[in-house]
Write a protein that holds these residues in place. Structure first.
Motif, PDB file in Angstrom:
ATOM      1  N   LYS A 117     -70.778  16.290   4.759  1.00  0.00           N
ATOM      2  CA  LYS A 117     -71.688  16.194   3.610  1.00  0.00           C
ATOM      3  C   LYS A 117     -71.258  17.149   2.491  1.00  0.00           C
ATOM      4  N   ASN A 118     -70.873  18.375   2.862  1.00  0.00           N
ATOM      5  CA  ASN A 118     -70.404  19.337   1.857  1.00  0.00           C
ATOM      6  C   ASN A 118     -69.246  18.768   1.060  1.00  0.00           C
ATOM      7  N   MET A 119     -68.295  18.160   1.773  1.00  0.00           N
ATOM      8  CA  MET A 119     -67.095  17.634   1.132  1.00  0.00           C
ATOM      9  C   MET A 119     -67.427  16.451   0.225  1.00  0.00           C
ATOM     10  N   LEU A 120     -68.243  15.533   0.723  1.00  0.00           N
ATOM     11  CA  LEU A 120     -68.580  14.343  -0.060  1.00  0.00           C
ATOM     12  C   LEU A 120     -69.466  14.695  -1.253  1.00  0.00           C
ATOM     13  N   ASP A 121     -70.370  15.668  -1.067  1.00  0.00           N
ATOM     14  CA  ASP A 121     -71.207  16.118  -2.191  1.00  0.00           C
ATOM     15  C   ASP A 121     -70.346  16.751  -3.278  1.00  0.00           C
ATOM     16  N   LEU A 410     -63.544  25.334   0.184  1.00  0.00           N
ATOM     17  CA  LEU A 410     -64.143  23.992   0.263  1.00  0.00           C
ATOM     18  C   LEU A 410     -63.211  22.955  -0.350  1.00  0.00           C
ATOM     19  N   THR A 411     -62.692  23.253  -1.529  1.00  0.00           N
ATOM     20  CA  THR A 411     -61.771  22.321  -2.183  1.00  0.00           C
ATOM     21  C   THR A 411     -60.486  22.165  -1.377  1.00  0.00           C
ATOM     22  N   SER A 412     -60.066  23.235  -0.695  1.00  0.00           N
ATOM     23  CA  SER A 412     -58.856  23.175   0.131  1.00  0.00           C
ATOM     24  C   SER A 412     -59.012  22.172   1.274  1.00  0.00           C
ATOM     25  N   SER A 413     -60.211  22.100   1.841  1.00  0.00           N
ATOM     26  CA  SER A 413     -60.431  21.142   2.933  1.00  0.00           C
ATOM     27  C   SER A 413     -60.263  19.711   2.425  1.00  0.00           C
ATOM     28  N   ILE A 414     -60.718  19.451   1.198  1.00  0.00           N
ATOM     29  CA  ILE A 414     -60.538  18.127   0.597  1.00  0.00           C
ATOM     30  C   ILE A 414     -59.073  17.908   0.240  1.00  0.00           C
ATOM     31  N   GLY A 415     -58.426  18.961  -0.286  1.00  0.00           N
ATOM     32  CA  GLY A 415     -57.003  18.868  -0.623  1.00  0.00           C
ATOM     33  C   GLY A 415     -56.135  18.588   0.579  1.00  0.00           C
ATOM     34  N   PRO A 430     -50.885   7.273  -6.907  1.00  0.00           N
ATOM     35  CA  PRO A 430     -52.179   7.936  -7.100  1.00  0.00           C
ATOM     36  C   PRO A 430     -53.198   7.513  -6.047  1.00  0.00           C
ATOM     37  N   ILE A 431     -53.928   8.493  -5.531  1.00  0.00           N
ATOM     38  CA  ILE A 431     -54.954   8.243  -4.523  1.00  0.00           C
ATOM     39  C   ILE A 431     -56.298   8.041  -5.220  1.00  0.00           C
ATOM     40  N   ARG A 432     -56.967   6.934  -4.916  1.00  0.00           N
ATOM     41  CA  ARG A 432     -58.252   6.644  -5.554  1.00  0.00           C
ATOM     42  C   ARG A 432     -59.391   7.392  -4.865  1.00  0.00           C
ATOM     43  N   LEU A 433     -60.463   7.571  -5.596  1.00  0.00           N
ATOM     44  CA  LEU A 433     -61.622   8.312  -5.109  1.00  0.00           C
ATOM     45  C   LEU A 433     -62.224   7.660  -3.864  1.00  0.00           C
ATOM     46  N   ASP A 434     -62.374   6.339  -3.874  1.00  0.00           N
ATOM     47  CA  ASP A 434     -62.979   5.660  -2.736  1.00  0.00           C
ATOM     48  C   ASP A 434     -62.107   5.772  -1.488  1.00  0.00           C
ATOM     49  N   GLU A 435     -60.780   5.771  -1.666  1.00  0.00           N
ATOM     50  CA  GLU A 435     -59.872   5.927  -0.532  1.00  0.00           C
ATOM     51  C   GLU A 435     -60.005   7.312   0.092  1.00  0.00           C
ATOM     52  N   LEU A 436     -60.124   8.326  -0.748  1.00  0.00           N
ATOM     53  CA  LEU A 436     -60.267   9.697  -0.258  1.00  0.00           C
ATOM     54  C   LEU A 436     -61.568   9.871   0.515  1.00  0.00           C
ATOM     55  N   LYS A 437     -62.658   9.334  -0.015  1.00  0.00           N
ATOM     56  CA  LYS A 437     -63.943   9.430   0.677  1.00  0.00           C
ATOM     57  C   LYS A 437     -63.891   8.747   2.046  1.00  0.00           C
ATOM     58  N   LYS A 438     -63.280   7.596   2.079  1.00  0.00           N
ATOM     59  CA  LYS A 438     -63.177   6.852   3.341  1.00  0.00           C
ATOM     60  C   LYS A 438     -62.380   7.623   4.369  1.00  0.00           C
ATOM     61  N   TYR A 439     -61.296   8.259   3.937  1.00  0.00           N
ATOM     62  CA  TYR A 439     -60.450   9.038   4.851  1.00  0.00           C
ATOM     63  C   TYR A 439     -61.235  10.217   5.423  1.00  0.00           C
ATOM     64  N   ILE A 440     -61.995  10.905   4.586  1.00  0.00           N
ATOM     65  CA  ILE A 440     -62.778  12.054   5.040  1.00  0.00           C
ATOM     66  C   ILE A 440     -63.806  11.624   6.078  1.00  0.00           C
ATOM     67  N   LYS A 441     -64.451  10.502   5.838  1.00  0.00           N
ATOM     68  CA  LYS A 441     -65.468  10.020   6.774  1.00  0.00           C
ATOM     69  C   LYS A 441     -64.867   9.726   8.138  1.00  0.00           C
ATOM     70  N   THR A 442     -63.643   9.170   8.167  1.00  0.00           N
ATOM     71  CA  THR A 442     -63.008   8.856   9.459  1.00  0.00           C
ATOM     72  C   THR A 442     -62.655  10.121  10.237  1.00  0.00           C
ATOM     73  N   LEU A 443     -62.360  11.215   9.535  1.00  0.00           N
ATOM     74  CA  LEU A 443     -62.014  12.459  10.226  1.00  0.00           C
ATOM     75  C   LEU A 443     -63.195  13.028  10.998  1.00  0.00           C
ATOM     76  N   PHE A 444     -64.396  12.798  10.516  1.00  0.00           N
ATOM     77  CA  PHE A 444     -65.583  13.381  11.145  1.00  0.00           C
ATOM     78  C   PHE A 444     -66.231  12.419  12.149  1.00  0.00           C
ATOM     79  N   GLU A 445     -65.622  11.268  12.361  1.00  0.00           N
ATOM     80  CA  GLU A 445     -66.197  10.314  13.326  1.00  0.00           C
ATOM     81  C   GLU A 445     -65.897  10.747  14.756  1.00  0.00           C
TER      82      GLU A 445
END
Length: 445
Positions: A117-121, A410-415, A430-445
């Motif tokens: 949530k921190n990362m996506l927010d 916090l930004t480093s975790s996203i980076g 270039p990496i799109r915003l929606d692709e990055l969000k999707k990748y982050i969500k899969t890491l926490f599954e």
């Protein structure tokens, strides 16, 4: 005293980090560097110290070394470099390594109280931020080849060209990443009066970033051509002019900086040492940064060219790799922790991203109390397809995070996630915003 208390706090943090690795039986924290008493007490078979202690004037350390040697026990010195990625692939499956790196990443996030949530927010706050990128525009070409063998006339590899594809590189891809992540980005650079320059201009026009390109009739657009056989790079041929830009072009760039920088929430100086970034441009960017309290990030690429980090004094954040940092300090022996802290001290910077290649990176941030917060992040992709754009994607995320006034860790975790996605592609994309969000969500599954 306060310095001793701060040291103890940092020591405890590092002890907790080591404990998370779960490969160490016992960790002993020394209150006053009482290493001599420790050696006398536990009689270690091996005493391993950083190479900075090899010719130390510290009497406590020297006495410990003396006791160890007189007892015919081993003393070794090590700079702290870790080079395990290739050997890991020999002994583990790629899936096992991916899972291992994922666990390391989640452990790092847990230690810093970073949640999904921190990362996506944080990402949701990126919209409408304005970033200024100044640096070298490069056109990369990847040429796929078929191997034919060795020439009978000389020991030369013979290949047949099959196909090629062009990608935007250098500071231009940093700007493209930022734009693809949903921010407004202005890009300032110099290109030649040639076809490659027009290719870059046409590409950037898709992101409304072509207005900052200055055409220089005296130099070619920097062009790098890489030859590959089955995704393995054979060699690279570069067409470039690395002389500093003329005073006339420099004045045009500075005029654009004076116009755009005050309107930005972050400034990036991405120096590939091909002549665009001059001392005067750095001075002007720093002046504006300080006048308007705008964070400024510096990055210098010294793979095959000569450059130095030492020109980036008083920056908000630097993003060097280990080799660049050691060259800057002329120190090839000290541990990476000492190298990092010395850079922060000498350059008077608030943050540092120390890139360690296949081993990921370490994030440093100076708190308001002067304490340095440190966190390592793994390379989430153990077998990358193309590592060329990892640093560019990482710095783009760090810039957006600074623009939002987010904590560096916090930004480093996203980076870390952004870099992993970047190296999974051949060439800079270039990496799109929606692709990055999707990748982050899969890491926490």
């Amino acid at each position: 005293d306060s310095n001793q208390n701060q040291y103890q706090f940092i020591q405890q943090e590092r002890a907790k980090s080591l404990d998370l690795i779960q490969i160490i039986d016992n960790i002993i924290c020394l209150k006053n560097n009482e290493i001599k008493k420790l050696v006398e007490l536990i009689k270690p078979s091996f005493l391993i110290l950083g190479t900075e202690y090899k010719n130390s004037i510290n009497e406590e350390v020297n006495e410990a070394i003396k006791i160890q040697k007189e007892s015919n026990r081993v003393v070794e010195f090590h700079a702290g470099e870790i080079n395990y990625a290739s050997t890991e692939l020999l002994n583990n499956s790629e899936l096992d390594l991916i899972n291992k790196r994922k666990i390391e990443f989640l452990s790092a996030c847990k230690k810093q109280n970073i949640s999904k949530k921190n990362m996506l927010d944080a990402i949701n706050e990126w919209q409408d931020k304005n970033i200024l990128v100044i640096g070298d525009a490069i056109l990369d070409q990847y040429t796929a080849c078929e191997p034919l063998g060795i020439s009978a006339e000389a020991p030369v590899v013979v290949v047949k060209e099959l196909d090629d594809k062009k990608f935007i590189g250098g500071a231009a891809i940093v700007a493209s990443h930022i734009s693809a992540l949903g921010c407004e980005c202005n890009f300032l650079s110099v290109v030649g009066n040639d076809l490659n320059g027009e290719i870059i201009r046409k590409y950037l026009s898709k992101y409304n970033m072509d207005g900052g390109l200055i055409k220089d009739h005296s130099r070619p657009t920097t062009f790098k051509k890489r030859y590959l056989v089955e995704n393995q790079k054979l060699f690279r041929v570069s067409k470039l002019d690395d002389r500093p830009i003329s005073e006339k072009i420099e004045k045009q760039l500075i005029s654009k900086i004076e116009d755009l920088a005050p309107k930005s929430q972050c400034i990036i100086i991405s120096d590939f040492v091909y002549g665009v970034i001059t001392k005067e441009i750095i001075r002007k960017a720093i002046d504006i940064s300080q006048k308007y309290a705008i964070p400024i990030i510096g990055d210098v690429q010294c793979s095959s060219q000569i450059g130095s980090l030492m020109k980036f004094t008083n920056f908000s954040l630097l993003c060097p790799n280990e080799r660049e940092a050691r060259i800057a300090l002329q120190d090839n022996h000290s541990g990476i922790e000492r190298i990092s802290n010395e850079l922060i001290k000498q350059l008077n910077i608030n943050g540092l991203i120390m890139k360690l290649g296949a081993d990921g990176f370490i994030s440093y941030e100076k708190s308001e109390m002067g304490k340095i917060i440190r966190q390592g992040f793994p390379a989430l992709t153990p077998n990358p397809l193309d590592v060329a754009g990892a640093g560019d994607s990482l710095i783009s995320v760090m810039a957006v995070g600074l623009a939002c006034k987010h904590k560096v860790v916090l930004t480093s975790s996203i980076g870390c996630c952004m870099a992993s996605m970047s190296v999974s592609n051949m060439g800079n994309i270039p990496i799109r915003l929606d692709e990055l969000k999707k990748y982050i969500k899969t890491l926490f599954e």
